[in-house]
Design a protein around this motif. Structure first.
Motif, short mmCIF file in Angstrom:
data_model
loop_
_atom_site.label_atom_id
_atom_site.label_comp_id
_atom_site.label_asym_id
_atom_site.label_seq_id
_atom_site.Cartn_x
_atom_site.Cartn_y
_atom_site.Cartn_z
N VAL A 19 -5.50 -6.39 -4.22
CA VAL A 19 -4.30 -5.55 -4.30
C VAL A 19 -3.42 -5.81 -3.09
N GLN A 20 -2.17 -5.48 -3.22
CA GLN A 20 -1.22 -5.61 -2.12
C GLN A 20 -1.20 -4.28 -1.37
N GLY A 21 -1.35 -4.33 -0.05
CA GLY A 21 -1.34 -3.09 0.71
C GLY A 21 -1.38 -3.32 2.20
N THR A 22 -1.55 -2.21 2.93
CA THR A 22 -1.61 -2.28 4.39
C THR A 22 -3.04 -2.03 4.82
N ARG A 23 -3.53 -2.91 5.67
CA ARG A 23 -4.90 -2.79 6.18
C ARG A 23 -4.94 -1.74 7.29
N ASP A 24 -6.16 -1.44 7.74
CA ASP A 24 -6.36 -0.47 8.82
C ASP A 24 -5.65 -0.89 10.11
N ASP A 25 -5.56 -2.20 10.33
CA ASP A 25 -4.93 -2.68 11.57
C ASP A 25 -3.40 -2.74 11.48
N GLY A 26 -2.83 -2.33 10.34
CA GLY A 26 -1.38 -2.27 10.21
C GLY A 26 -0.76 -3.49 9.58
N THR A 27 -1.53 -4.54 9.32
CA THR A 27 -0.95 -5.73 8.68
C THR A 27 -0.83 -5.51 7.19
N THR A 28 0.17 -6.13 6.61
CA THR A 28 0.41 -6.00 5.18
C THR A 28 0.00 -7.30 4.50
N GLY A 29 -0.57 -7.18 3.33
CA GLY A 29 -0.96 -8.37 2.59
C GLY A 29 -1.96 -8.03 1.50
N HIS A 30 -2.66 -9.04 1.02
CA HIS A 30 -3.66 -8.85 -0.03
C HIS A 30 -4.92 -8.24 0.55
N ILE A 31 -5.44 -7.25 -0.17
CA ILE A 31 -6.70 -6.60 0.23
C ILE A 31 -7.68 -6.79 -0.92
N ARG A 32 -8.85 -7.27 -0.60
CA ARG A 32 -9.88 -7.49 -1.63
C ARG A 32 -10.73 -6.22 -1.74
N ILE A 33 -10.87 -5.75 -2.99
CA ILE A 33 -11.65 -4.55 -3.28
C ILE A 33 -12.85 -4.97 -4.11
N THR A 34 -14.03 -4.51 -3.72
CA THR A 34 -15.25 -4.84 -4.44
C THR A 34 -16.02 -3.54 -4.73
N GLY A 35 -16.62 -3.47 -5.91
CA GLY A 35 -17.41 -2.29 -6.28
C GLY A 35 -17.99 -2.43 -7.66
N VAL A 36 -18.51 -1.35 -8.18
CA VAL A 36 -19.08 -1.34 -9.54
C VAL A 36 -18.02 -0.78 -10.49
N PRO A 37 -18.09 -1.16 -11.77
CA PRO A 37 -17.08 -0.70 -12.74
C PRO A 37 -17.33 0.76 -13.16
N LEU A 38 -16.96 1.70 -12.31
CA LEU A 38 -17.25 3.12 -12.56
C LEU A 38 -16.67 3.67 -13.86
N PRO A 39 -15.44 3.35 -14.26
CA PRO A 39 -14.95 3.90 -15.53
C PRO A 39 -15.82 3.51 -16.73
#
Length: 147
Positions: free
Chosen positions: A43-63
């Motif tokens: 996803v596109q967003g802002t990281r904890d350190d304030g930089t903007t860019g692509h963020i990789r999200i990993t997890g289980v398919p909860l829905p």
């Protein structure tokens, strides 16, 4: 409804119950697979350190897991209902079988319909090599009583 029809209905209910158990096991296996599966997205967003860019999200398919858990709850409820219905029907049929005067016929019908044995197994279990012995005894009984 005749005794024969109720006995056959009981066999069908047993088969339905086994099918429900098989489906529940299949669904539980699918849920376990999904819980072990990792899905990723970017996803596109802002990281904890304030930089903007692509963020990789990993997890289980909860829905999907939640949807399958809902189906599982419904199936488990259905299985409990079938189990209660089977117990009640078996008790009623056992009581009705006890009214049959011929002990051999009672035994044959109990083994075939309540215990779920095949006609061949009932015949052999009662010492007859002919596989049609039990079926023929039951058929003659039902003809006598007009079932």
């Amino acid at each position: 409804m005749s005794l024969k029809a109720r006995l056959e209905q009981y066999l069908a209910l047993v088969a339905e119950s086994k099918d429900a158990e098989w489906r529940a096991e299949k669904l539980a296996a699918r849920i376990r697979e999904l819980e072990a599966e990792q899905v990723s997205d970017s996803v596109q967003g802002t990281r904890d350190d304030g930089t903007t860019g692509h963020i990789r999200i990993t997890g289980v398919p909860l829905p999907e897991i939640d949807r399958l858990l809902g189906i599982r709850r419904k199936r488990e409820k259905r299985m409990r209902f079938l189990a209660m219905e089977l117990e009640q029907m078996a008790a009623e049929l056992e009581a009705e079988l006890e009214t049959i005067p011929d002990p051999t016929v009672r035994l044959i019908l109990r083994q075939r319909y309540i215990d779920g044995m095949t006609w061949e197994h009932v015949s052999r279990r009662n010492g007859h090599t002919g596989t049609n012995w039990a079926r023929m005894r039951a058929t003659r009984y039902f003809e006598e009583v007009g079932a």
